[in-house]
Design an enzyme around this catalytic site. Structure first.
Site, PDB file in Angstrom:
ATOM      1  N   CYS A 194       0.834  -1.207   0.000  1.00 52.65           N
ATOM      2  CA  CYS A 194       0.000   0.000   0.000  1.00 52.65           C
ATOM      3  C   CYS A 194       0.869   1.257   0.000  1.00 52.65           C
ATOM      4  O   CYS A 194       1.753   1.405   0.849  1.00 52.65           O
ATOM      5  CB  CYS A 194      -0.924   0.008   1.214  1.00 52.65           C
ATOM      6  SG  CYS A 194      -1.998   1.465   1.276  1.00 52.65           S
ATOM      7  N   GLY A 211      -1.761  -4.938 -11.329  1.00 53.67           N
ATOM      8  CA  GLY A 211      -1.557  -3.580 -11.815  1.00 53.67           C
ATOM      9  C   GLY A 211      -2.035  -3.362 -13.235  1.00 53.67           C
ATOM     10  O   GLY A 211      -1.477  -3.940 -14.173  1.00 53.67           O
ATOM     11  N   GLY A 268      -7.630  -5.278  -9.617  1.00 49.25           N
ATOM     12  CA  GLY A 268      -8.053  -4.328  -8.595  1.00 49.25           C
ATOM     13  C   GLY A 268      -9.056  -3.345  -9.150  1.00 49.25           C
ATOM     14  O   GLY A 268     -10.246  -3.619  -9.237  1.00 49.25           O
TER      15      GLY A 268
END
Length: 355
Positions: free
Chosen positions: A123, A225, A248
């Site tokens: 993160c 990603g 994501g």
């Protein structure tokens, strides 16, 4: 039928060429289904969203990041974040900077029935990094290793995975070394987001750079990603050398997308009512959080859905400012009436025509 539509396969490689996934037994031996995973996303992958994503055929979905210190202190929000979303593999991501808290938190979620515990070392958020958690741990691999060992101790026999970035910046891309240490400690697989911390989410993820991690370990490696289109899947695997991919932001406002990439989405997906999906998700959030908090939590999801449906900016803004949950529900029915999932996702339109 949709199953026979052109380009329906998620990748240009046969399933039997993919190594068994370390959690295949937990998913009933369906290792191919675990090639596409939903990422842990703070404020997004809560119980209602995970349950919805899972309903389309995605087998492995991660909880949003859970702060270990808050969890062991009994924080209610942390318990909500770590709760199971229904049947299937229950995967919880933990973050922290203290070995003791990570050990205790791992024990808590293991006792609560977690099938997999993931450690967050990726993160980039200032609040997390400022607390010496997340990707800040890539600046001190000795400390990162101690946290890994503590989490494994607390987890008992529950498998533990690790999510990281390429490094803190381009001059310190130490993901391969961290992966080697994780493997020696007993981690079952590593996920690598193809950016450094100082990139945040800017620019393009470097899938090629993930290959250095794959070459450094014998563990399965998951690439993460910028996978936002179905036809990127094969390229991401080829460039990274990874065994699986993690989606994501590509799933935001599109909870069926991971299953679409994996090839496990239902055949009638393009014809399903978009309004029914959005309304069901909204109702689930109200039930999970309570009316007031649920309405606040739902706004980000409703914003993505309304934008995907090409609702006018003014109508979208008016609905998202609404404080009556009944009026929000009525507005969704009006604005999304007659719209199908195939109408809002261009990638489903060829499949709808072939159905």
């Amino acid at each position: 039928m949709v199953e026979n539509a052109p380009n329906a396969s998620p990748a240009d490689i046969p399933c039997d060429s993919i190594p068994p996934h370390p959690l295949a037994d937990l998913a009933g031996g369906a290792s191919a289904d675990l090639r596409v995973v939903l990422a842990p996303l703070s404020g997004i992958t809560d119980v209602p969203f995970r349950s919805l994503v899972r309903s389309f055929g995605t087998r492995l979905v991660f909880s949003e990041m859970v702060a270990s210190g808050e969890l062991v202190r009994g924080d209610r929000e942390s318990r909500l974040r770590s709760a199971a979303d229904g049947a299937g593999v229950h995967a919880v991501q933990l973050a922290g900077r203290e070995a003791g808290a990570m050990r205790q938190a791992a024990r808590v979620v293991a006792e609560d029935g977690a099938d997999l515990i993931d450690i967050n070392m990726g993160c980039p958020a200032k609040k997390v990094v400022g607390g010496a958690s997340g990707s800040a741990l890539m600046r001190d691999l000795d400390h990162a290793e101690r946290l890994i060992e503590a989490t494994l101790q607390g987890a008992g026999g529950v498998p533990v995975s690790l999510k990281m970035r390429l490094g803190w910046d381009r001059s310190t891309m130490n993901a391969p070394e961290l992966a080697r240490r994780a493997e020696r400690a007993g981690i079952v697989w590593v996920t690598v987001h193809g950016r450094t911390r100082d990139q945040f989410y800017e620019g393009e993820a470097d899938w090629q750079a993930i290959r250095a991690v794959k070459d450094a370990v014998t563990l399965p490696v998951v690439a993460n990603g910028d996978l936002v289109a179905r036809d990127q899947h094969s390229a991401m695997l080829a460039k990274s050398g990874a065994d699986a991919v993690m989606i994501g932001r590509g799933a935001c406002g599109r909870p069926w997308f991971p299953a679409l990439v994996a090839g496990t989405a239902p055949a009638d997906l393009p014809r399903r009512s978009f309004e029914a999906l959005v309304s069901a998700h909204y109702d689930a959030m109200l039930k999970h959080y309570g009316i007031g908090p649920g309405l606040r939590h739902a706004r980000k999801h409703l914003g993505w859905y309304l934008e995907r449906a090409s609702v006018s900016p003014q109508a979208r803004a008016d609905l998202l400012r609404e404080n009556s949950h009944e009026r929000v529900a009525a507005g969704l029915r009006t604005l999304l009436s007659g719209i199908t999932i195939g109408d809002v996702d261009p990638e489903l339109q060829p499949l709808r025509k072939a159905a």
